[in-house]
Design an enzyme around this catalytic site. Structure first.
Site, short mmCIF file in Angstrom:
data_model
loop_
_atom_site.label_atom_id
_atom_site.label_comp_id
_atom_site.label_asym_id
_atom_site.label_seq_id
_atom_site.Cartn_x
_atom_site.Cartn_y
_atom_site.Cartn_z
N ASP A 6 -15.85 -9.05 -1.90
CA ASP A 6 -16.67 -7.88 -2.27
C ASP A 6 -17.75 -8.29 -3.26
O ASP A 6 -18.89 -7.79 -3.19
CB ASP A 6 -15.79 -6.80 -2.89
N TYR A 57 0.83 -1.20 0.00
CA TYR A 57 0.00 0.00 0.00
C TYR A 57 0.87 1.25 0.00
O TYR A 57 1.85 1.35 0.73
CB TYR A 57 -0.91 0.03 1.23
N ALA A 99 -13.08 -11.33 -4.37
CA ALA A 99 -14.14 -12.33 -4.27
C ALA A 99 -15.13 -12.00 -3.16
O ALA A 99 -16.34 -12.14 -3.31
CB ALA A 99 -13.53 -13.71 -4.04
N GLY A 144 -17.96 -22.02 0.33
CA GLY A 144 -19.23 -21.30 0.28
C GLY A 144 -19.38 -20.31 1.42
O GLY A 144 -18.47 -19.54 1.73
#
Length: 317
Positions: free
Chosen positions: A258, A104, A256, A231
């Site tokens: 989000d 970052y 994924a 899942g």
């Protein structure tokens, strides 16, 4: 004009992605990144009205962020341009086929200077739901105060709040995150977390059932526990429901979670029952992990059935 379906706030950045080790000069491509804007794009592609509020610099990176969001139909009228702080950057290094490292460059960014005053008008305009993540309050003291204010103000106004824990170890410690996110969750109707994030909403080391029971006592209606390839589990006062993931060839797992959240909220906006919301959440997650990029593979509404009963390597003619 009617109120948006989704209002979300946070920091959107430019993501510079490499296809190989940076130390030997891997090439970089530029992308839009940000958990909250990923969710906004996901629901917008499915025909819902989404608004993202945040801050970007007056630099070209900030222009790129706004251009990408506008192109995806996400409202950005409440975004503030900061002439003194840069737009945040993130570098994603594809180190191996199975390992991606994030760096970052967002300290002192325009997004980190988000404050309550930036949110007053967008929140006063209303929304069907306010979506927050645990990333925004980790950015700065003012962003932390703004997130808490938004959650409390929305809840008091009858606007449901969705909180995705989205813990980022490079931004803050688990103890600091717990001290902030535990009270924040008390304003939420929907809580989303991976299995290893749940205890950030309660006592350290508390098991899933204990954390969920405490969240219910505090007014949360639904707790979604993301399980990756296994899942998800959905806890409601009526019980627990497990939803499996769709079987696809995963090429990029960034974004994924989000996508899962965007699919669930889209189903909520459409009035689907819990199984229907979970199915849509799993569908969006499958689309994203089987496409490069955080959000680029998100489906449009006409594509939602593309993965129904598909086989690996299918060609639709």
């Amino acid at each position: 004009m009617s109120v948006p379906d989704l209002l979300t706030l946070g920091e959107s950045m430019v993501s510079l992605r490499s296809t190989g080790p940076l130390a030997v000069g891997g090439s970089l491509t530029m992308h839009l990144a940000g958990a909250e804007s990923n969710v906004a794009v996901g629901v917008a592609r499915l025909g819902h009205r989404a608004v993202w509020v945040g801050r970007v610099g007056t630099d070209e990176f900030g222009e790129y962020v706004l251009r990408q969001l506008r192109a995806e139909g996400v409202g950005v009228d409440g975004v503030t341009r900061d002439p003194d702080r840069p737009t945040g950057l993130m570098v994603l290094e594809r180190r191996t086929a199975d390992l991606t490292r994030a760096q970052y460059l967002r300290a002192g960014s325009a997004g980190s200077a988000l404050s309550v005053d930036h949110l007053r008008a967008p929140l006063a305009a209303g929304a069907r739901l306010l979506h927050l993540t645990g990333i925004t309050p980790a950015l700065s003291d003012t962003a932390r105060a703004a997130t808490g204010w938004a959650a409390e103000t929305a809840a008091n106004a009858g606007i449901p709040v969705c909180l995705d824990v989205n813990y980022r170890a490079r931004l803050w410690s688990r103890d600091t995150a717990r001290a902030v996110l535990t009270p924040l969750a008390g304003h939420a109707s929907i809580v989303v977390a991976s299995a290893d994030e749940l205890d950030l909403l309660g006592e350290p080391g508390a098991d899933e059932s204990a954390v969920v029971a405490d969240l219910f006592r505090r007014g949360v209606h639904t707790v979604l526990v993301k399980l990756g390839a296994d899942g998800a589990r959905a806890h409601t006062p009526d019980g627990v429901r497990h939803a499996g993931a769709l079987t696809v060839t995963a090429v990029d797992t960034v974004g994924a979670g989000d996508a899962f959240t965007a699919g669930y909220l889209s189903g909520w906006f459409d009035g689907l029952d819990l199984p229907g919301r979970l199915r849509r959440a799993a569908t969006l997650g499958a689309f994203v992990v089987s496409s490069p990029g955080d959000w680029e593979g998100l489906p449009r509404r006409a594509e939602l059935s593309l993965l129904d009963g598909h086989e690996t390597g299918s060609v639709i003619r």
